[in-house]
Structure formats: C-alpha cells, structure tokens
Scaffold this motif. Structure first.
Motif, short mmCIF file in Angstrom:
data_model
loop_
_atom_site.label_atom_id
_atom_site.label_comp_id
_atom_site.label_asym_id
_atom_site.label_seq_id
_atom_site.Cartn_x
_atom_site.Cartn_y
_atom_site.Cartn_z
N UNK A 60 0.85 -1.18 0.00
CA UNK A 60 0.00 0.00 0.00
C UNK A 60 0.89 1.24 0.00
N UNK A 61 0.71 2.11 -0.99
CA UNK A 61 1.48 3.34 -1.07
C UNK A 61 2.78 3.24 -1.83
N UNK A 62 3.18 2.03 -2.21
CA UNK A 62 4.44 1.90 -2.95
C UNK A 62 4.19 1.87 -4.45
N UNK A 63 5.26 2.13 -5.20
CA UNK A 63 5.16 2.11 -6.66
C UNK A 63 5.06 0.67 -7.13
N UNK A 64 4.18 0.44 -8.08
CA UNK A 64 3.97 -0.89 -8.62
C UNK A 64 4.35 -0.88 -10.09
N UNK A 65 5.24 -1.76 -10.48
CA UNK A 65 5.72 -1.79 -11.86
C UNK A 65 5.14 -2.94 -12.67
N UNK A 66 4.26 -3.71 -12.05
CA UNK A 66 3.71 -4.89 -12.71
C UNK A 66 2.20 -4.94 -12.59
N UNK A 67 1.59 -5.64 -13.53
CA UNK A 67 0.16 -5.95 -13.49
C UNK A 67 0.06 -7.46 -13.38
N UNK A 68 -0.79 -7.94 -12.49
CA UNK A 68 -0.93 -9.37 -12.25
C UNK A 68 -2.36 -9.82 -12.56
N UNK A 69 -2.48 -11.05 -13.03
CA UNK A 69 -3.77 -11.68 -13.20
C UNK A 69 -3.71 -13.02 -12.50
N UNK A 70 -4.42 -13.13 -11.38
CA UNK A 70 -4.47 -14.38 -10.62
C UNK A 70 -5.62 -15.22 -11.13
N UNK A 71 -5.33 -16.47 -11.44
CA UNK A 71 -6.37 -17.35 -11.96
C UNK A 71 -6.58 -18.61 -11.13
N UNK A 72 -5.77 -18.80 -10.10
CA UNK A 72 -5.96 -19.95 -9.22
C UNK A 72 -5.24 -19.70 -7.91
N UNK A 73 -5.84 -20.13 -6.82
CA UNK A 73 -5.20 -20.00 -5.52
C UNK A 73 -5.90 -19.00 -4.62
N UNK A 74 -5.17 -18.56 -3.61
CA UNK A 74 -5.73 -17.67 -2.60
C UNK A 74 -4.92 -16.39 -2.54
N UNK A 75 -5.65 -15.28 -2.54
CA UNK A 75 -5.05 -13.96 -2.44
C UNK A 75 -5.69 -13.23 -1.27
N UNK A 76 -4.88 -12.55 -0.47
CA UNK A 76 -5.39 -11.73 0.63
C UNK A 76 -5.01 -10.28 0.33
N UNK A 77 -6.01 -9.41 0.34
CA UNK A 77 -5.79 -7.99 0.09
C UNK A 77 -5.97 -7.25 1.41
N UNK A 78 -4.96 -6.45 1.79
CA UNK A 78 -5.02 -5.66 3.01
C UNK A 78 -5.06 -4.19 2.63
N UNK A 79 -6.10 -3.51 3.11
CA UNK A 79 -6.24 -2.09 2.81
C UNK A 79 -6.79 -1.38 4.04
N UNK A 80 -6.06 -0.39 4.48
CA UNK A 80 -6.47 0.41 5.64
C UNK A 80 -6.81 -0.47 6.84
N UNK A 81 -5.98 -1.50 7.07
CA UNK A 81 -6.16 -2.37 8.22
C UNK A 81 -7.26 -3.42 8.06
N UNK A 82 -7.88 -3.47 6.92
CA UNK A 82 -8.96 -4.42 6.66
C UNK A 82 -8.46 -5.50 5.69
N UNK A 83 -8.86 -6.74 5.92
CA UNK A 83 -8.49 -7.83 5.02
C UNK A 83 -9.66 -8.24 4.15
N UNK A 84 -9.37 -8.46 2.87
CA UNK A 84 -10.37 -8.90 1.91
C UNK A 84 -9.86 -10.20 1.30
N UNK A 85 -10.76 -11.17 1.15
CA UNK A 85 -10.40 -12.47 0.59
C UNK A 85 -11.22 -12.68 -0.69
N UNK A 86 -10.74 -12.13 -1.82
CA UNK A 86 -11.50 -12.21 -3.07
C UNK A 86 -11.39 -13.58 -3.72
N UNK A 87 -12.27 -13.81 -4.69
CA UNK A 87 -12.16 -15.02 -5.51
C UNK A 87 -10.87 -14.91 -6.30
#
Length: 93
Positions: A1-28
C-alpha cells in the motif's frame, strides 16, 4: 500500500489476501491486481499477499503499455477485461 507498482498481475488460481487500511479482503482467485495503478500510474492502493501455490500471470507495466499501443484490437480487448474486473469488484464492495 502506497508503494510504486511496476507490474500488473492476473491471478487465476489460488488464494489472495488484500489488506487495505487495516482491513483484510479475501477475493475469488480470478482477478487483476495492480489494475488501478496500471491505468492511472498511481501508487499501490493496497497490499496483496498471494498464498503459496497460487497461479498468476505477470506483465511488466511499461512493456504491456508498449504492446497495447501497437495493437489497437488487443488494447480494446484488454481494456474490456480490466473494466469487467473493476466492475465486478465494485459490485462486490
């Protein structure tokens, strides 16, 4: 969060956890990560952690932009996929 990102990712299998403002999101698992930064050249809006065994495709943003500039048909199709992904995320929020 807040850092420069030089890549674009496409996740198609597995588990990803997104953390934003202290909150966790578990998307498909089928989703783009870094799309807002790719589209706007802004810094990362969240921290993303992929669990071991997750499968994804990674593009270096500057190279992907060059490729999309050369091929308007590919650009149109790719932007449609990004927009569909963003719309799905908004609908789930």
């Amino acid at each position: 969060e807040g850092s420069e990102l030089n890549n674009l990712y496409y996740f198609y299998e597995g588990t990803v956890v997104i953390e934003k403002s202290g909150r966790q999101i578990h998307p498909k698992p089928v989703l783009f990560i870094g799309e807002l930064e790719f589209l706007s050249a802004a810094t990362a809006s969240a921290t993303v952690v992929a669990k071991l065994g997750s499968k994804f495709v990674r593009w270096e943003a500057k190279n992907l932009r060059k490729l999309l500039e050369k091929d308007q048909s590919l650009n149109h199709s790719f932007m449609k996929l990004l927009n569909m992904d963003l719309a799905a995320k908004v609908a789930r929020s």
